[in-house]
Design a protein around this motif. Structure first.
Motif, PDB file in Angstrom:
ATOM      1  N   THR A 268       0.845  -1.197   0.000  1.00 46.96           N
ATOM      2  CA  THR A 268       0.000   0.000   0.000  1.00 46.96           C
ATOM      3  C   THR A 268       0.879   1.246   0.000  1.00 46.96           C
ATOM      4  N   MET A 269       0.553   2.179  -0.901  1.00 46.28           N
ATOM      5  CA  MET A 269       1.286   3.431  -0.957  1.00 46.28           C
ATOM      6  C   MET A 269       0.399   4.564  -0.459  1.00 46.28           C
ATOM      7  N   LEU A 270       1.019   5.508   0.245  1.00 45.78           N
ATOM      8  CA  LEU A 270       0.341   6.694   0.743  1.00 45.78           C
ATOM      9  C   LEU A 270       0.672   7.859  -0.167  1.00 45.78           C
ATOM     10  N   TYR A 271      -0.372   8.558  -0.617  1.00 47.57           N
ATOM     11  CA  TYR A 271      -0.211   9.721  -1.492  1.00 47.57           C
ATOM     12  C   TYR A 271      -0.780  10.946  -0.795  1.00 47.57           C
ATOM     13  N   GLY A 272      -0.126  12.080  -1.003  1.00 48.38           N
ATOM     14  CA  GLY A 272      -0.614  13.304  -0.390  1.00 48.38           C
ATOM     15  C   GLY A 272      -0.585  14.476  -1.335  1.00 48.38           C
ATOM     16  N   GLY A 273      -1.626  15.288  -1.272  1.00 51.85           N
ATOM     17  CA  GLY A 273      -1.701  16.555  -1.992  1.00 51.85           C
ATOM     18  C   GLY A 273      -2.226  17.606  -1.034  1.00 51.85           C
TER      19      GLY A 273
ATOM     20  N   PRO B  10     -11.501  17.906  11.009  1.00 50.72           N
ATOM     21  CA  PRO B  10     -12.535  18.947  10.953  1.00 50.72           C
ATOM     22  C   PRO B  10     -11.960  20.334  11.252  1.00 50.72           C
ATOM     23  N   GLY B  11     -12.414  21.330  10.470  1.00 48.30           N
ATOM     24  CA  GLY B  11     -12.018  22.704  10.721  1.00 48.30           C
ATOM     25  C   GLY B  11     -10.775  23.174   9.990  1.00 48.30           C
ATOM     26  N   TYR B  12     -10.161  22.301   9.175  1.00 42.06           N
ATOM     27  CA  TYR B  12      -8.964  22.668   8.431  1.00 42.06           C
ATOM     28  C   TYR B  12      -9.241  22.579   6.928  1.00 42.06           C
ATOM     29  N   SER B  13      -8.433  23.305   6.149  1.00 41.17           N
ATOM     30  CA  SER B  13      -8.704  23.381   4.713  1.00 41.17           C
ATOM     31  C   SER B  13      -7.725  22.599   3.857  1.00 41.17           C
ATOM     32  N   SER B  14      -6.547  22.300   4.356  1.00 33.89           N
ATOM     33  CA  SER B  14      -5.555  21.575   3.563  1.00 33.89           C
ATOM     34  C   SER B  14      -4.567  20.912   4.507  1.00 33.89           C
ATOM     35  N   TYR B  15      -3.687  20.095   3.942  1.00 34.60           N
ATOM     36  CA  TYR B  15      -2.716  19.458   4.805  1.00 34.60           C
ATOM     37  C   TYR B  15      -1.471  19.015   4.049  1.00 34.60           C
ATOM     38  N   LEU B  16      -0.436  18.764   4.815  1.00 36.90           N
ATOM     39  CA  LEU B  16       0.777  18.094   4.358  1.00 36.90           C
ATOM     40  C   LEU B  16       0.652  16.635   4.770  1.00 36.90           C
ATOM     41  N   THR B  17       1.245  15.727   4.010  1.00 36.78           N
ATOM     42  CA  THR B  17       1.146  14.308   4.324  1.00 36.78           C
ATOM     43  C   THR B  17       2.518  13.752   4.685  1.00 36.78           C
ATOM     44  N   GLY B  18       2.565  12.938   5.745  1.00 37.04           N
ATOM     45  CA  GLY B  18       3.812  12.367   6.214  1.00 37.04           C
ATOM     46  C   GLY B  18       4.027  10.961   5.704  1.00 37.04           C
ATOM     47  N   THR B  19       4.298  10.026   6.612  1.00 36.72           N
ATOM     48  CA  THR B  19       4.580   8.645   6.203  1.00 36.72           C
ATOM     49  C   THR B  19       3.543   7.703   6.799  1.00 36.72           C
ATOM     50  N   ILE B  20       3.753   6.395   6.586  1.00 36.69           N
ATOM     51  CA  ILE B  20       2.797   5.374   6.994  1.00 36.69           C
ATOM     52  C   ILE B  20       3.540   4.244   7.696  1.00 36.69           C
ATOM     53  N   SER B  21       2.872   3.594   8.653  1.00 38.61           N
ATOM     54  CA  SER B  21       3.485   2.485   9.378  1.00 38.61           C
ATOM     55  C   SER B  21       3.575   1.249   8.489  1.00 38.61           C
ATOM     56  N   ALA B  22       4.391   0.296   8.908  1.00 42.92           N
ATOM     57  CA  ALA B  22       4.608  -0.901   8.091  1.00 42.92           C
ATOM     58  C   ALA B  22       3.335  -1.717   7.917  1.00 42.92           C
ATOM     59  N   ASP B  23       2.446  -1.708   8.923  1.00 45.10           N
ATOM     60  CA  ASP B  23       1.209  -2.484   8.789  1.00 45.10           C
ATOM     61  C   ASP B  23       0.101  -1.694   8.099  1.00 45.10           C
ATOM     62  N   GLY B  24       0.371  -0.466   7.706  1.00 47.71           N
ATOM     63  CA  GLY B  24      -0.585   0.343   6.969  1.00 47.71           C
ATOM     64  C   GLY B  24      -1.720   0.905   7.801  1.00 47.71           C
ATOM     65  N   ARG B  25      -1.651   0.772   9.116  1.00 51.32           N
ATOM     66  CA  ARG B  25      -2.768   1.195   9.957  1.00 51.32           C
ATOM     67  C   ARG B  25      -2.620   2.618  10.510  1.00 51.32           C
ATOM     68  N   VAL B  26      -1.429   3.180  10.444  1.00 54.43           N
ATOM     69  CA  VAL B  26      -1.210   4.536  10.967  1.00 54.43           C
ATOM     70  C   VAL B  26      -0.509   5.366   9.907  1.00 54.43           C
ATOM     71  N   ALA B  27      -1.095   6.505   9.573  1.00 57.04           N
ATOM     72  CA  ALA B  27      -0.478   7.462   8.651  1.00 57.04           C
ATOM     73  C   ALA B  27      -0.478   8.820   9.322  1.00 57.04           C
ATOM     74  N   ALA B  28       0.360   9.717   8.812  1.00 55.32           N
ATOM     75  CA  ALA B  28       0.542  11.001   9.484  1.00 55.32           C
ATOM     76  C   ALA B  28       0.347  12.170   8.530  1.00 55.32           C
ATOM     77  N   GLY B  29      -0.028  13.303   9.100  1.00 56.74           N
ATOM     78  CA  GLY B  29      -0.183  14.526   8.325  1.00 56.74           C
ATOM     79  C   GLY B  29      -0.087  15.742   9.216  1.00 56.74           C
ATOM     80  N   ALA B  30      -0.172  16.916   8.605  1.00 61.23           N
ATOM     81  CA  ALA B  30      -0.218  18.181   9.340  1.00 61.23           C
ATOM     82  C   ALA B  30      -1.281  19.049   8.684  1.00 61.23           C
ATOM     83  N   ALA B  31      -2.323  19.405   9.432  1.00 54.36           N
ATOM     84  CA  ALA B  31      -3.433  20.186   8.902  1.00 54.36           C
ATOM     85  C   ALA B  31      -3.089  21.670   8.928  1.00 54.36           C
TER      86      ALA B  31
END
Length: 380
Positions: free
Chosen positions: A317-322, A341-362
């Motif tokens: 599984t690949m994580l894509y961010g825009g 909720p309450g945010y308009s855009s974000y940056l996307t980080g990385t993802i855990s090996a099991d694909g269950r946790v991904a990260a971003g910044a709103a």
């Protein structure tokens, strides 16, 4: 806190460099855009010639297959199994998107003003650094050690950060005071990879093993070519590139025993890198390409409209961010991840090996810097 015992011997300013740690992925994405524009205005016959030439350089002609088309964005909500959890931030500071460790329990992010970083464990702040100029932060181990590139005594150096220590990673034996290092990847056990830029300009891939931190290893390259390491798997495999990063690098993979091989390029692809390894998969994030390593490694391009690949899980599984879209795409249908909720855009980080946790910044509107870090927790 401990530091590199050789740091006192290196007091000269670092030489100028055209390349920053963050620029590696950005350079790949710029090359993708340039190639797409060139293909549109070029005769079909010329495209065929160039494609054949690329396959010859790669040494293995990939199977003729078109790029996978952009997936349709699902209209129904695909995020019912995912929750969004904002991470606590010290003193209201803005941060870039976090990186997460293979287990999903640790996360780390750079302050948007570059003057430090924050490390979390299970959603709780574990460490805060506000006294170091961090150029880029690329990964974190399952023990909570983050790897980064920072300015140390006027030079770019690979470092690791934890709650109880900050370490400037050791230069190779015989390195001059003008040499610099970049920390680009770390595995669950704490082994670090990057590249070493000596004064003679022959950039080399480098490995710092967790159990031998004072004895870095320069990975072998064919004909002693320059290259760099960008990612490392838990079993010791290392991904990176062969050649100059700004002049048609080729994706390269080193086994745990140090032997290396070039991975094939995708159709109509002139260059690439191995920016992520997880399970039996490897990925060129800059070109949205992945390889399955337990089969004949055929390069498959998996593109998502208005989003760039930023992470890879162990099942492929690949994580894509825009700016306004984040997508998980494995072997089935793509799934869109919702904004907090309450945010308009974000940056996307990385993802855990099991694909269950991904990260971003709103981010709020008109905010071009960092934002509020958060994690997506997905149960299926």
């Amino acid at each position: 806190m401990s530091s590199n015992p050789l740091s006192a011997l290196r007091d000269d300013d670092a030489p100028g460099t055209r390349l920053s740690a963050e620029g590696l992925v950005l350079a790949g994405r710029r090359r993708v855009r340039r190639r797409r524009n060139a293909i549109v205005g070029t005769a079909f016959a010329l495209v065929l010639v160039l494609t054949a030439g690329v396959a010859a350089v790669a040494g293995t002609r990939p199977a003729a297959r078109p790029a996978i088309p952009d997936p349709p964005v699902p209209t129904a909500s695909p995020t019912a199994a995912c929750t969004v959890d904002l991470l606590p931030v010290p003193d209201g500071r803005e941060l870039l998107a976090p990186v997460v460790d293979p287990t999903g329990h640790w996360a780390a992010a750079r302050l948007s003003d570059r003057n430090g970083a924050v490390i979390w464990h299970d959603g709780v702040i574990d460490a805060v650094y506000t006294d170091i100029d961090i150029i880029a932060l690329h990964g974190i181990s399952a023990k909570g050690a983050a790897v980064a590139t920072a300015t140390v005594d006027g030079r770019l150096r690979a470092i690791t950060l934890r709650r109880d220590y900050k370490v400037v990673l050791t230069l190779p034996q015989g390195a001059s005071a003008q040499s610099v290092t970049y920390g680009m990847g770390i595995n669950a056990g704490g082994d670090v990879v990057g590249y070493y830029d000596p004064a003679d300009g022959n950039r080399r891939p480098i490995l710092w093993r967790f159990k031998e931190p004072l004895a870095p290893v320069l990975l072998a390259t064919p004909g002693n070519q320059e290259g760099g390491a960008l990612s490392i798997a838990d079993d010791g495999r290392v991904g990176g590139f062969l050649g100059a990063i700004d002049n048609s690098p080729k994706p390269y993979l080193w086994g745990a025993d140090g032997t290396g091989r070039q991975l094939p390029l995708a159709d109509r692809q002139a260059d690439g890198t191995v920016g992520a390894i997880a399970g039996s998969w490897a990925a060129d994030l800059g070109n949205s390409v992945r390889w399955r390593l337990d089969e004949p490694a055929i390069a498959t391009r998996v593109e998502v409209s208005q989003a760039a690949a930023v992470g890879l899980a162990g099942d492929g599984t690949m994580l894509y961010g825009g700016a306004r879209s984040a997508v998980l795409w494995g072997v089935g249908s793509p799934r869109r991840l919702a904004l907090p909720p309450g945010y308009s855009s974000y940056l996307t980080g990385t993802i855990s090996a099991d694909g269950r946790v991904a990260a971003g910044a709103a981010r709020q509107p008109k905010n071009n810097g960092g934002g509020a870090p958060f994690l997506w927790h997905c149960t299926g």
